[in-house]
Motif scaffolding. Structure first.
Motif, PDB file in Angstrom:
ATOM      1  N   GLU A 190      68.615  10.281 -51.522  1.00 15.89           N
ATOM      2  CA  GLU A 190      69.888  11.074 -51.680  1.00 15.89           C
ATOM      3  C   GLU A 190      70.457  10.960 -53.128  1.00 15.89           C
ATOM      4  N   GLU A 191      69.985   9.852 -53.902  1.00 13.10           N
ATOM      5  CA  GLU A 191      70.569   9.717 -55.252  1.00 13.10           C
ATOM      6  C   GLU A 191      69.652  10.294 -56.051  1.00 13.10           C
ATOM      7  N   LEU A 192      68.414  10.707 -55.789  1.00 12.72           N
ATOM      8  CA  LEU A 192      67.463  11.157 -56.879  1.00 12.72           C
ATOM      9  C   LEU A 192      67.533  12.774 -56.793  1.00 12.72           C
ATOM     10  N   SER A 193      66.889  13.060 -58.009  1.00 15.88           N
ATOM     11  CA  SER A 193      66.734  14.339 -58.284  1.00 15.88           C
ATOM     12  C   SER A 193      65.232  14.722 -57.647  1.00 15.88           C
ATOM     13  N   GLY A 194      64.985  16.007 -57.463  1.00 14.96           N
ATOM     14  CA  GLY A 194      63.902  16.539 -57.009  1.00 14.96           C
ATOM     15  C   GLY A 194      62.613  16.054 -57.592  1.00 14.96           C
ATOM     16  N   GLY A 195      62.797  15.965 -58.972  1.00 14.22           N
ATOM     17  CA  GLY A 195      61.560  15.463 -59.738  1.00 14.22           C
ATOM     18  C   GLY A 195      61.454  14.060 -59.763  1.00 14.22           C
ATOM     19  N   GLN A 196      62.576  13.181 -59.625  1.00 14.47           N
ATOM     20  CA  GLN A 196      62.288  11.753 -59.202  1.00 14.47           C
ATOM     21  C   GLN A 196      61.993  11.895 -58.014  1.00 14.47           C
ATOM     22  N   ALA A 197      62.343  12.306 -56.894  1.00 13.93           N
ATOM     23  CA  ALA A 197      61.697  12.158 -55.704  1.00 13.93           C
ATOM     24  C   ALA A 197      60.252  12.363 -55.643  1.00 13.93           C
ATOM     25  N   GLN A 198      59.736  13.369 -56.359  1.00  8.81           N
ATOM     26  CA  GLN A 198      58.179  13.673 -56.330  1.00  8.81           C
ATOM     27  C   GLN A 198      57.385  12.437 -57.023  1.00  8.81           C
ATOM     28  N   ARG A 199      58.059  12.030 -58.061  1.00  6.51           N
ATOM     29  CA  ARG A 199      57.422  10.991 -58.685  1.00  6.51           C
ATOM     30  C   ARG A 199      57.053   9.477 -57.822  1.00  6.51           C
ATOM     31  N   VAL A 200      58.507   9.360 -56.966  1.00  4.62           N
ATOM     32  CA  VAL A 200      58.163   8.073 -56.083  1.00  4.62           C
ATOM     33  C   VAL A 200      57.261   8.639 -55.047  1.00  4.62           C
ATOM     34  N   ALA A 201      57.158   9.804 -54.579  1.00  2.00           N
ATOM     35  CA  ALA A 201      56.296  10.205 -53.440  1.00  2.00           C
ATOM     36  C   ALA A 201      54.565   9.776 -54.175  1.00  2.00           C
ATOM     37  N   VAL A 202      54.528  10.250 -55.271  1.00  2.00           N
ATOM     38  CA  VAL A 202      53.163   9.833 -56.016  1.00  2.00           C
ATOM     39  C   VAL A 202      53.051   8.302 -56.067  1.00  2.00           C
ATOM     40  N   ALA A 203      53.969   7.426 -56.332  1.00  2.00           N
ATOM     41  CA  ALA A 203      53.805   5.920 -56.534  1.00  2.00           C
ATOM     42  C   ALA A 203      53.535   5.485 -55.212  1.00  2.00           C
ATOM     43  N   ARG A 204      54.273   6.073 -54.240  1.00  2.00           N
ATOM     44  CA  ARG A 204      54.029   5.637 -52.855  1.00  2.00           C
ATOM     45  C   ARG A 204      52.480   5.746 -52.395  1.00  2.00           C
TER      46      ARG A 204
ATOM     47  N   ALA B 145      66.833   6.418 -45.042  1.00  2.73           N
ATOM     48  CA  ALA B 145      67.434   5.042 -45.000  1.00  2.73           C
ATOM     49  C   ALA B 145      67.080   3.868 -45.855  1.00  2.73           C
ATOM     50  N   LEU B 146      65.776   4.209 -46.473  1.00  2.39           N
ATOM     51  CA  LEU B 146      65.228   3.226 -47.412  1.00  2.39           C
ATOM     52  C   LEU B 146      65.326   3.460 -48.815  1.00  2.39           C
ATOM     53  N   ASP B 147      65.438   2.565 -49.342  1.00  5.59           N
ATOM     54  CA  ASP B 147      65.590   2.744 -50.965  1.00  5.59           C
ATOM     55  C   ASP B 147      64.354   2.958 -51.468  1.00  5.59           C
ATOM     56  N   VAL B 148      64.129   3.222 -52.837  1.00  2.82           N
ATOM     57  CA  VAL B 148      62.917   3.785 -53.340  1.00  2.82           C
ATOM     58  C   VAL B 148      61.861   2.612 -53.291  1.00  2.82           C
ATOM     59  N   VAL B 149      61.970   1.622 -53.536  1.00  7.89           N
ATOM     60  CA  VAL B 149      61.102   0.614 -53.655  1.00  7.89           C
ATOM     61  C   VAL B 149      60.533   0.310 -52.085  1.00  7.89           C
TER      62      VAL B 149
ATOM     63  N   GLY C 272      45.523   9.420 -49.110  1.00  8.05           N
ATOM     64  CA  GLY C 272      47.084   9.475 -49.477  1.00  8.05           C
ATOM     65  C   GLY C 272      47.400  10.868 -49.715  1.00  8.05           C
ATOM     66  N   VAL C 273      48.371  11.306 -49.426  1.00 10.28           N
ATOM     67  CA  VAL C 273      48.742  12.745 -49.501  1.00 10.28           C
ATOM     68  C   VAL C 273      50.297  12.479 -50.095  1.00 10.28           C
ATOM     69  N   VAL C 274      50.445  13.393 -51.307  1.00 12.38           N
ATOM     70  CA  VAL C 274      51.616  13.802 -51.913  1.00 12.38           C
ATOM     71  C   VAL C 274      52.151  15.012 -51.431  1.00 12.38           C
ATOM     72  N   PHE C 275      53.061  15.070 -50.661  1.00 13.76           N
ATOM     73  CA  PHE C 275      53.581  16.285 -49.998  1.00 13.76           C
ATOM     74  C   PHE C 275      54.521  17.089 -50.850  1.00 13.76           C
ATOM     75  N   GLN C 276      54.340  18.570 -51.059  1.00 16.12           N
ATOM     76  CA  GLN C 276      55.093  19.257 -51.532  1.00 16.12           C
ATOM     77  C   GLN C 276      56.590  19.192 -51.217  1.00 16.12           C
ATOM     78  N   GLY C 277      57.015  18.919 -50.123  1.00 19.02           N
ATOM     79  CA  GLY C 277      58.683  19.013 -49.825  1.00 19.02           C
ATOM     80  C   GLY C 277      58.923  17.423 -49.682  1.00 19.02           C
ATOM     81  N   PRO C 278      60.049  17.412 -49.340  1.00 14.58           N
ATOM     82  CA  PRO C 278      60.652  16.060 -49.503  1.00 14.58           C
ATOM     83  C   PRO C 278      60.138  15.219 -48.463  1.00 14.58           C
ATOM     84  N   SER C 279      59.805  13.880 -48.724  1.00 10.30           N
ATOM     85  CA  SER C 279      59.023  13.282 -47.891  1.00 10.30           C
ATOM     86  C   SER C 279      59.492  11.606 -47.715  1.00 10.30           C
ATOM     87  N   LEU C 280      60.528  11.400 -48.418  1.00 11.14           N
ATOM     88  CA  LEU C 280      60.972  10.050 -48.439  1.00 11.14           C
ATOM     89  C   LEU C 280      62.020   9.701 -47.194  1.00 11.14           C
ATOM     90  N   ILE C 281      61.845   8.382 -46.674  1.00  6.99           N
ATOM     91  CA  ILE C 281      62.664   8.285 -45.561  1.00  6.99           C
ATOM     92  C   ILE C 281      64.236   7.966 -46.006  1.00  6.99           C
TER      93      ILE C 281
END
Length: 234
Positions: A137-151, A94-98, A83-92
């Protein structure tokens, strides 16, 4: 070298971008290994090669010279094993967080309801369950990073590689994310490697590697010493 417990091993692995006079060597002949239970921090300035080394360990890039092998994995490197937590944006986008968080399980054939339940559990671990229906697009940078860790946690990999996972987080949130990574690695019996600029994060991990100008200097501990070219124990 005895391969017992070795999840990934680099033997003189180098990565060069470009050719000729414009070639840039991002990693110079790195020899190292990560074993089950290792907790390793990679430190070094920006541009020192930390991200490239993580990409080599994750099989996201191939070495230009040398070898990288995964003797401790029963399957080839992929989201369910590495599993890789990337430094930059990595969420898709068109997909919501879950949906983003459940994606590794869905791609590996897990039924969608089970994958969503697991994703929600992992989002809760990083205090992001309330973001489940948000788009990236509705997330802050920190929120997106936490989601990337959860993924990454959703897939329960054998090896977790995190590239500056606290870089966009405040101190309290960053501390919590490292807590979650360490606890998850302990639960899974996984190896954990974190690239970081933050000495407070580095001190949380029991092993220290440093990189400078593409050159890796693992610590002298036997569990993460440079791989021996003669094939003996480090």
């Amino acid at each position: 070298m005895n391969g017992a417990g070795v999840l990934v091993r680099c033997e003189a692995a180098a990565r060069t971008y470009g050719i000729g006079a414009t070639a840039v060597v991002a990693v110079h002949g790195a020899s190292c290994e990560v074993r089950t239970g290792d907790r390793i921090a990679i430190t070094g300035p920006s541009g020192s090669g930390k991200s490239t080394l993580l990409h080599l360990l994750a099989a996201l890039e191939e070495p230009t010279t040398g070898q990288v092998a995964w003797p401790g994995l029963t399957e080839k490197p992929g989201p369910r094993t590495v599993g890789v937590v990337f430094q930059g944006p990595s969420l898709i986008p068109a997909l919501d967080v879950v949906e983003n968080t459940a994606l590794p399980l869905i791609l590996s054939g897990e039924p969608e309801p089970a994958a969503r339940r697991r994703a929600l559990d992992c989002l809760a671990l990083v205090t992001a369950a309330h973001l489940a229906d948000k788009l990236p697009e509705e997330l802050s940078g920190g929120q997106a990073q936490r989601v990337a860790v959860a993924r990454v946690l959703t897939a329960a990999p054998r090896l977790i590689l995190a590239d500056e996972p606290t870089g966009q987080l405040d101190q309290a949130s960053g501390r919590h994310v490292i807590d979650v990574l360490l606890a998850t690695a302990d639960t899974l019996g996984a190896g954990l490697v974190v690239a970081t600029h933050d000495p407070r994060v580095a001190r949380r991990l029991s092993r220290q590697w440093s990189m400078n100008d593409g050159r890796l200097r693992p610590d002298p501990d036997a569990s993460c010493a440079p791989a021996s070219p003669q094939g003996g124990e480090p």
